[in-house]
Design an enzyme around this catalytic site. Structure first.
Site, mmCIF file in Angstrom:
data_model
loop_
_atom_site.group_PDB
_atom_site.id
_atom_site.type_symbol
_atom_site.label_atom_id
_atom_site.label_comp_id
_atom_site.label_asym_id
_atom_site.label_seq_id
_atom_site.Cartn_x
_atom_site.Cartn_y
_atom_site.Cartn_z
ATOM 1 N N ASP A 94 16.662 61.045 28.602
ATOM 2 C CA ASP A 94 17.383 60.059 29.196
ATOM 3 C C ASP A 94 17.897 58.747 28.177
ATOM 4 O O ASP A 94 17.757 57.754 28.741
ATOM 5 C CB ASP A 94 17.224 59.674 30.570
ATOM 6 N N HIS A 134 13.817 53.810 28.642
ATOM 7 C CA HIS A 134 14.250 54.413 29.967
ATOM 8 C C HIS A 134 12.927 54.731 30.683
ATOM 9 O O HIS A 134 12.800 53.926 31.880
ATOM 10 C CB HIS A 134 14.722 55.736 29.646
ATOM 11 N N ASP A 144 13.576 64.792 38.102
ATOM 12 C CA ASP A 144 14.545 65.569 37.471
ATOM 13 C C ASP A 144 14.418 66.313 36.297
ATOM 14 O O ASP A 144 15.245 67.138 35.887
ATOM 15 C CB ASP A 144 15.800 64.882 37.748
ATOM 16 N N HIS A 149 22.352 64.822 31.072
ATOM 17 C CA HIS A 149 23.160 64.431 31.931
ATOM 18 C C HIS A 149 24.640 64.395 31.685
ATOM 19 O O HIS A 149 24.829 64.256 30.545
ATOM 20 C CB HIS A 149 22.791 63.044 32.813
ATOM 21 N N HIS A 185 10.008 63.040 29.343
ATOM 22 C CA HIS A 185 9.271 61.942 30.302
ATOM 23 C C HIS A 185 9.151 62.601 31.772
ATOM 24 O O HIS A 185 9.442 63.498 32.112
ATOM 25 C CB HIS A 185 10.265 60.871 30.208
#
Length: 259
Positions: A132, A113, A59, A170, A55
């Site tokens: 994510d 997300h 980051d 993450h 995406h």
């Protein structure tokens, strides 16, 4: 089938960038920062041959342009998100093929997300790279999508085999599991998992990859239909009725503000 490994590359405060490699060639997944990727490539004597993006958030894509200065390689990414430098746009049903690694990844649309988020599945190796969307013990915030979209996206992922490894982006696991314990305190598998994951972090070890089966047993965002979670939302005045989508939305809103 070639022998491949997945190397975690820590970045920023809590990101994991991933290098899929065979000891010679490598593909980078969500390289938000080029510097640690370049360092890992040098340390392991690897040549970068592809970039895979889930995406558009910085980051996850911020290192792409720098990496392309070092290698003229394909950049795979979601077709419905305007990501600079993507050369191969993907939607569900497509495959990302990296011939140097003998690697074929199936693409799933998993919005929620972000509106165009995708995930990559190496079915022959039982690997999931989900950005994510799904986290160890949690899920991503709904920045662009709806609760119904995220529910549908997570449902796709839970249909994968239980031993599928979940390579999320993450190190949020302990904070996610603290929330999970608040949402479902009677879940003994969750209690056991929290102790095991805390032990890893106490020794500086990553908690990912996780597994689909473990997520199904302990992740509240896959368990939002469970009676204990529903009753907890109701008793805290966060939910009236027991509609599943409303329960998921209430759970996500609770997590947004959980300390």
């Amino acid at each position: 089938m070639s022998i491949l490994s997945v190397l975690p590359v820590p970045a920023f405060n809590d990101n994991y960038l991933w290098l899929i490699h065979d000891g010679q060639y490598a593909a980078a997944v969500d390289p938000g920062d080029a510097t640690p990727i370049l360092a890992a490539l040098k340390a392991h004597n690897l040549s970068l041959v592809a970039i895979l993006l889930t995406h558009h958030h910085a980051d996850h894509v911020g290192g792409v342009q720098n990496l392309l200065q070092h290698a003229n390689i394909p950049v795979f990414g979601p077709s419905t998100e305007n990501i600079r430098d993507v050369t191969i746009s993907l939607v569900e049903g497509d495959q990302a093929v990296v011939p140097e690694l003998d690697l074929t990844l199936d693409v799933l649309d998993v919005p929620g997300h972000t509106s165009g988020h995708i995930a990559y599945v190496a079915r022959d190796r039982q690997w999931l790279f989900c950005g994510d969307t799904l986290f160890a013990g949690g899920c991503g915030r709904l920045f662009e999508g709806t609760p119904a979209q995220m529910v549908s996206s997570l449902a796709k992922l839970t249909k994968l085999p239980d031993d599928t490894q979940v390579y999320c982006a993450h190190e949020y696991t302990l904070s996610n599991l603290r929330f999970a314990l608040a949402a479902e305190p009677g879940n003994h598998a969750l209690q056991t998992r929290f102790s095991a994951e805390k032990e890893k972090r106490d020794h500086g070890l990553p908690t990912v990859p996780s597994y689909i089966g473990l997520e199904k047993a302990t992740n509240p965002f896959l368990r939002y239909r469970e009676k204990e979670i529903i009753h907890g939302l109701q008793s805290h005045g966060r939910l009236t009725g027991d509609d599943p989508i409303s329960a998921f939305a209430a759970l996500r809103e609770w997590k947004n503000n959980f300390a």
